[in-house]
Design a protein around this motif. Structure first.
Motif, PDB file in Angstrom:
ATOM      1  N   SER A 154     -62.967 -32.263 -96.816  1.00 32.65           N
ATOM      2  CA  SER A 154     -64.325 -32.409 -96.289  1.00 32.65           C
ATOM      3  C   SER A 154     -64.233 -32.759 -94.808  1.00 32.65           C
ATOM      4  CB  SER A 154     -65.094 -33.499 -97.037  1.00 32.65           C
ATOM      5  OG  SER A 154     -65.226 -33.164 -98.402  1.00 32.65           O
ATOM      6  N   ILE A 155     -64.922 -31.981 -93.999  1.00 31.97           N
ATOM      7  CA  ILE A 155     -64.911 -32.191 -92.551  1.00 31.97           C
ATOM      8  C   ILE A 155     -66.339 -32.469 -92.097  1.00 31.97           C
ATOM      9  CG2 ILE A 155     -64.419 -31.151 -90.310  1.00 31.97           C
ATOM     10  CD1 ILE A 155     -62.265 -29.509 -91.596  1.00 31.97           C
ATOM     11  N   GLY A 156     -66.600 -33.723 -91.736  1.00 32.34           N
ATOM     12  CA  GLY A 156     -67.897 -34.113 -91.202  1.00 32.34           C
ATOM     13  C   GLY A 156     -67.928 -33.984 -89.696  1.00 32.34           C
ATOM     14  N   MET A 157     -69.058 -33.538 -89.173  1.00 36.26           N
ATOM     15  CA  MET A 157     -69.153 -33.247 -87.741  1.00 36.26           C
ATOM     16  C   MET A 157     -70.209 -34.118 -87.065  1.00 36.26           C
ATOM     17  SD  MET A 157     -69.032 -29.069 -87.740  1.00 36.26           S
ATOM     18  CE  MET A 157     -70.645 -28.975 -88.541  1.00 36.26           C
ATOM     19  N   HIS A 158     -69.925 -34.457 -85.815  1.00 34.04           N
ATOM     20  CA  HIS A 158     -70.888 -35.061 -84.896  1.00 34.04           C
ATOM     21  C   HIS A 158     -70.956 -34.168 -83.669  1.00 34.04           C
ATOM     22  CE1 HIS A 158     -71.413 -38.812 -87.112  1.00 34.04           C
ATOM     23  NE2 HIS A 158     -70.105 -38.872 -87.258  1.00 34.04           N
ATOM     24  N   PHE A 159     -72.154 -33.762 -83.303  1.00 35.15           N
ATOM     25  CA  PHE A 159     -72.335 -32.802 -82.212  1.00 35.15           C
ATOM     26  C   PHE A 159     -72.627 -33.537 -80.912  1.00 35.15           C
ATOM     27  CE2 PHE A 159     -75.315 -29.715 -80.008  1.00 35.15           C
ATOM     28  CZ  PHE A 159     -74.281 -28.964 -79.474  1.00 35.15           C
ATOM     29  N   THR A 160     -71.910 -33.142 -79.850  1.00 38.81           N
ATOM     30  CA  THR A 160     -72.078 -33.750 -78.536  1.00 38.81           C
ATOM     31  C   THR A 160     -72.087 -32.661 -77.469  1.00 38.81           C
ATOM     32  OG1 THR A 160     -70.919 -35.755 -79.238  1.00 38.81           O
ATOM     33  CG2 THR A 160     -71.166 -35.415 -76.876  1.00 38.81           C
ATOM     34  N   ARG A 161     -73.066 -32.712 -76.600  1.00 34.76           N
ATOM     35  CA  ARG A 161     -73.101 -31.849 -75.418  1.00 34.76           C
ATOM     36  C   ARG A 161     -72.831 -32.699 -74.192  1.00 34.76           C
ATOM     37  NH1 ARG A 161     -77.456 -29.562 -73.614  1.00 34.76           N
ATOM     38  NH2 ARG A 161     -78.960 -30.841 -74.766  1.00 34.76           N
ATOM     39  N   ALA A 200     -67.042 -33.517 -82.889  1.00 36.38           N
ATOM     40  CA  ALA A 200     -66.073 -34.511 -83.332  1.00 36.38           C
ATOM     41  C   ALA A 200     -65.957 -34.425 -84.854  1.00 36.38           C
ATOM     42  CB  ALA A 200     -66.507 -35.908 -82.903  1.00 36.38           C
ATOM     43  N   LEU A 201     -64.727 -34.278 -85.346  1.00 38.30           N
ATOM     44  CA  LEU A 201     -64.489 -34.042 -86.768  1.00 38.30           C
ATOM     45  C   LEU A 201     -63.937 -35.286 -87.436  1.00 38.30           C
ATOM     46  CD1 LEU A 201     -62.831 -30.493 -86.564  1.00 38.30           C
ATOM     47  CD2 LEU A 201     -65.254 -31.082 -86.650  1.00 38.30           C
ATOM     48  N   THR A 202     -64.426 -35.531 -88.633  1.00 30.09           N
ATOM     49  CA  THR A 202     -63.909 -36.595 -89.499  1.00 30.09           C
ATOM     50  C   THR A 202     -63.478 -35.945 -90.811  1.00 30.09           C
ATOM     51  OG1 THR A 202     -65.433 -38.194 -88.524  1.00 30.09           O
ATOM     52  CG2 THR A 202     -64.394 -38.791 -90.609  1.00 30.09           C
ATOM     53  N   THR A 203     -62.197 -36.053 -91.121  1.00 36.90           N
ATOM     54  CA  THR A 203     -61.633 -35.346 -92.267  1.00 36.90           C
ATOM     55  C   THR A 203     -61.322 -36.310 -93.399  1.00 36.90           C
ATOM     56  OG1 THR A 203     -60.641 -33.734 -90.756  1.00 36.90           O
ATOM     57  CG2 THR A 203     -59.797 -33.776 -93.004  1.00 36.90           C
ATOM     58  N   SER A 204     -61.676 -35.907 -94.595  1.00 40.38           N
ATOM     59  CA  SER A 204     -61.309 -36.645 -95.811  1.00 40.38           C
ATOM     60  C   SER A 204     -60.799 -35.649 -96.847  1.00 40.38           C
ATOM     61  CB  SER A 204     -62.502 -37.431 -96.360  1.00 40.38           C
ATOM     62  OG  SER A 204     -63.574 -36.555 -96.678  1.00 40.38           O
ATOM     63  N   GLU A 233     -55.358 -28.292 -90.033  1.00 39.44           N
ATOM     64  CA  GLU A 233     -54.724 -27.709 -91.208  1.00 39.44           C
ATOM     65  C   GLU A 233     -55.411 -28.187 -92.482  1.00 39.44           C
ATOM     66  OE1 GLU A 233     -50.553 -28.407 -91.142  1.00 39.44           O
ATOM     67  OE2 GLU A 233     -50.177 -26.997 -89.508  1.00 39.44           O
ATOM     68  N   ILE A 234     -55.546 -27.261 -93.425  1.00 35.32           N
ATOM     69  CA  ILE A 234     -56.195 -27.528 -94.708  1.00 35.32           C
ATOM     70  C   ILE A 234     -55.136 -27.461 -95.805  1.00 35.32           C
ATOM     71  CG2 ILE A 234     -58.022 -26.817 -96.279  1.00 35.32           C
ATOM     72  CD1 ILE A 234     -58.980 -27.809 -93.550  1.00 35.32           C
ATOM     73  N   GLU A 235     -55.075 -28.475 -96.627  1.00 39.05           N
ATOM     74  CA  GLU A 235     -54.090 -28.518 -97.701  1.00 39.05           C
ATOM     75  C   GLU A 235     -54.530 -27.667 -98.882  1.00 39.05           C
ATOM     76  OE1 GLU A 235     -52.996 -32.380 -98.962  1.00 39.05           O
ATOM     77  OE2 GLU A 235     -52.818 -33.198 -96.939  1.00 39.05           O
ATOM     78  N   ASN A 241     -59.980 -25.887-101.096  1.00 40.38           N
ATOM     79  CA  ASN A 241     -61.429 -26.051-101.058  1.00 40.38           C
ATOM     80  C   ASN A 241     -61.811 -26.691 -99.724  1.00 40.38           C
ATOM     81  OD1 ASN A 241     -64.105 -26.269-101.611  1.00 40.38           O
ATOM     82  ND2 ASN A 241     -63.898 -27.706-103.315  1.00 40.38           N
ATOM     83  N   LEU A 242     -62.725 -26.061 -99.006  1.00 38.48           N
ATOM     84  CA  LEU A 242     -63.106 -26.521 -97.672  1.00 38.48           C
ATOM     85  C   LEU A 242     -64.603 -26.717 -97.588  1.00 38.48           C
ATOM     86  CD1 LEU A 242     -62.572 -27.022 -94.607  1.00 38.48           C
ATOM     87  CD2 LEU A 242     -62.780 -24.548 -94.308  1.00 38.48           C
ATOM     88  N   MET A 243     -65.022 -27.859 -97.021  1.00 31.94           N
ATOM     89  CA  MET A 243     -66.430 -28.153 -96.776  1.00 31.94           C
ATOM     90  C   MET A 243     -66.590 -28.618 -95.328  1.00 31.94           C
ATOM     91  SD  MET A 243     -67.467 -30.138-100.314  1.00 31.94           S
ATOM     92  CE  MET A 243     -65.910 -31.024-100.377  1.00 31.94           C
ATOM     93  N   VAL A 244     -67.478 -27.962 -94.607  1.00 33.15           N
ATOM     94  CA  VAL A 244     -67.768 -28.303 -93.211  1.00 33.15           C
ATOM     95  C   VAL A 244     -69.264 -28.563 -93.104  1.00 33.15           C
ATOM     96  CG1 VAL A 244     -67.615 -27.560 -90.812  1.00 33.15           C
ATOM     97  CG2 VAL A 244     -65.876 -26.824 -92.452  1.00 33.15           C
ATOM     98  N   PHE A 245     -69.642 -29.740 -92.614  1.00 35.08           N
ATOM     99  CA  PHE A 245     -71.058 -30.119 -92.610  1.00 35.08           C
ATOM    100  C   PHE A 245     -71.315 -31.145 -91.515  1.00 35.08           C
ATOM    101  CE2 PHE A 245     -68.650 -32.806 -95.425  1.00 35.08           C
ATOM    102  CZ  PHE A 245     -69.065 -34.093 -95.120  1.00 35.08           C
TER     103      PHE A 245
END
Length: 653
Positions: free
Chosen positions: A355-362, A464-468, A347-349, A504-508
């Protein structure tokens, strides 16, 4: 034809020599021969040891060694199907995932009022009766008869009920009348089945349309949860009757939801988003869906090189009874995966920058026999209703929907339609609510078998998401930013923007490290055989040849001896039976013909002196002795009948 003398002697030796080795007539003789000739020292020591104590010790040691070998080999077999996990990290250009965005409110409330007017009236009446909720004197003063005249028959059949004082008597919140309640009580908040334990709680009753005595009472400790659950129940029934094209128009368009868009430092617009309709969230929009055949990628990490969007939420047009929070929901997923935003969405306020930071894992797991996973889902007997790559959630939802169609005759609104089915509604399926709740109860308790049939996917991708979260816009920039955004969207939003309507949403990517987690077999066939050989050599000084010898003696030869003895018994029984029928007396066996054949002696060589000495003596014959000398051979006989004249002359002299 008469047999040659040499062959007669050979045949006689074969019949009379004691049999040793694999062709021994009894198992005890076979085991003794094996212990004397095997390469395993423990078995030989059992036979050749003198004294009972020493023999007992060797038996105990040999059996202990055999037990240890069996235990260690069993451990090796169990561990053979274990897997080791390896993690590989690579730094490279990464494909950007699909990002699906939905408004928490699925449909514009202003456009849905005509469809939900009766349901909203019933809900407000229940709030007025139980909680004293009022929106004005004109509405409060309405009589019960007026509400009854406007309410649907379906709301009359499934009203909200209020329970008091641990009794089976409930108050109908719609009419204010008391009624006797029968049936089992299910507390939905805790999923615990009780019987008659209700104290100042609210709920509703569902009965089988075909059998009114079969009822289930669903109660909630919170009035908010009860009203929302009851509202959603009727809401799904109403929405199931509205065509898909109409529902897409009632929901938010891309121009309504998206105000600004940037990706990798470049501007983007609604053309980069793909719309799909979600039954519970209305129109959702997926960035980088890959439907055009192109998947965007990024070669730089950081918030400035990811996806940045500003969303218009329009809180004023929210359904007050359907949703109680404001904002948007997003989910990051692979292009081939279905976005289960209702299950794992983030959910986005509003009035905030998320800000959602991503780590990619296969990840890649080994399938059977190492783990119980499926490669493509083709081996799972459940039809994939989502037209996306297999996942555990797809299997579970598809399995439940199939069970819903089979049991209730219609499909549940929140999931895709199977072929030839239609969504449940009151008009065609008056019993679907009771059927759905009973079926869902079985599903949660794992009684439908879906959890047993469905398996995890062996290969999958995960972000894997890290939200701030930060306040946005700031107090000093709020005025000009809202004015500019209102100007940019002035042709589509005919009112002044409020910061509580914006998100405001940022995904990176936080880094470009691709983590690859894979399972590899911990043991190979070569390793397993080597470990077996080590255990056999350690405990029994045994090799592969020794193992083959054990198999030959204990399985092949032992079985052969048992079968031969059984055949001899059967043959003897048959001969005795034939003799009894013919009336012939039993004939005495020839002593010289007694004995047993020795198949080991298959050569045609003549007997040697040693083998001849081992021939048995005939019955009644004396033991062999050294014969006495023939004294007649000692007599002196003249070699010449006439004596020569010269000998006579010498004798005379």
């Amino acid at each position: 034809a008469a047999m040659a003398p040499g062959k007669k002697i050979t045949a006689r030796i074969k019949r009379t020599l004691p049999v040793r080795g694999p062709q021994a007539p009894t198992l005890s003789e076979l085991m003794r021969w094996y212990c004397l000739n095997t390469n395993t020292h423990g078995c030989r020591r059992i036979v050749v040891s003198r004294g009972r104590l020493r023999r007992f010790i060797w038996i105990l040691l040999t059996l202990s060694a055999v037990g240890l070998i069996l235990w260690q080999c069993a451990e090796l077999l169990i561990n053979y199907y274990s897997a080791s996990v390896s993690v590989t990290v690579q730094f490279q250009k990464l494909p950007f995932p699909a990002v699906t965005i939905c408004n928490i409110n699925p449909y514009k409330y202003s456009a849905m009022k005509d469809y939900l007017s009766e349901l909203d009236k019933e809900t407000k009446k229940a709030l007025e009766t139980f909680y004293g909720f009022s929106e004005g004197k004109s509405k409060v003063r309405r009589s019960v008869d007026e509400w009854n005249s406007t309410a649907s028959d379906f709301f009359k059949q499934i009203p909200l009920l209020h329970f008091e004082d641990f009794s089976r008597t409930a108050t109908d919140l719609r009419s204010g009348r008391k009624r006797k309640i029968e049936g089992s009580v299910f507390h939905k908040d805790s999923s615990i089945v009780n019987s008659g334990d209700s104290s100042d709680i609210i709920g509703f009753q569902l009965c089988d349309a075909n059998n009114s005595s079969e009822c289930a009472l669903y109660t909630f400790s919170s009035g908010v949860n009860a009203i929302q659950e009851w509202y959603k129940l009727h809401y799904m029934n109403i929405m199931a009757q509205i065509p898909l094209e109409t529902k897409e128009k009632l929901s938010y368009s891309a121009d309504d939801l998206l105000l600004t868009c940037f990706f990798d430092g470049l501007s983007c617009d609604k053309r980069h988003f793909t719309r799909f309709h979600h039954p519970l969230h209305g129109n959702c929009y997926t960035f980088n869906s890959g439907e055009s055949g192109t998947v965007l990628s990024t070669s730089t990490a950081g918030s400035e090189y990811g996806l940045q969007v500003v969303l218009y939420i329009d809180e004023a047009d929210y359904n007050p009874f359907l949703v109680t929070s404001t904002g948007a929901k997003i989910i990051v997923h692979d292009q081939n995966e279905y976005p289960f935003i209702e299950d794992i969405g983030t959910e986005i306020e509003t009035a905030a920058a998320t800000s959602i930071g991503m780590h990619f894992t296969r990840s890649c797991k080994l399938s059977k026999p190492y783990s119980d996973c499926t490669e493509t889902g083709a081996d799972i007997p459940v039809e994939n209703l989502y037209n996306k790559s297999y996942s555990l959630q797809i299997c579970l939802h598809s399995c439940f929907q199939k069970a819903m169609v089979d049991s209730c005759g219609c499909a549940q609104y929140a999931q895709p339609l199977p072929a030839g089915a239609e969504y449940c509604n009151y008009k065609k399926n008056p019993n679907w609510m009771y059927c759905y709740y009973k079926l869902h109860e079985k599903f949660v308790k794992e009684q439908l078998g879906c959890q047993q049939i469905c398996k995890d996917a062996c290969s999958f991708k995960e972000w894997a998401l890290t939200t701030s979260i930060a306040q946005w816009p700031s107090a000093v920039s709020e005025d000009w930013m809202l004015r500019v955004l209102s100007w940019d969207k002035g042709q589509k939003i005919n009112k002044k923007l409020n910061k509580t309507d914006l998100a405001n949403l940022m995904v990176f990517y936080k880094d470009l490290n691709e983590r690859f987690i894979s399972e590899n077999p911990a043991n190979t066939l070569v390793t397993l055989l080597s470990n077996f050989g080590g255990q056999l050599g350690l405990w029994m000084s045994c090799s592969v040849v020794c193992v083959i010898e054990i198999v030959e003696v204990f399985f092949i030869d032992s079985l052969s001896i048992v079968m031969r003895r059984q055949w001899q018994k059967a043959k003897k029984w048959w001969n005795n039976r034939k003799r009894d029928r013919s009336g012939n007396p039993a004939q005495a066996s020839d002593p010289e013909s007694q004995g047993h054949d020795n198949p080991a002696c298959i050569d045609e060589d003549l007997p040697t002196f040693n083998t001849a000495l081992r021939l048995p003596l005939p019955q009644g014959s004396p033991l062999p002795r050294t014969p006495p000398p023939n004294y007649s051979t000692l007599r002196l006989e003249a070699a010449f009948t006439e004596q020569l004249p010269d000998t006579l002359e010498v004798g005379q002299h």
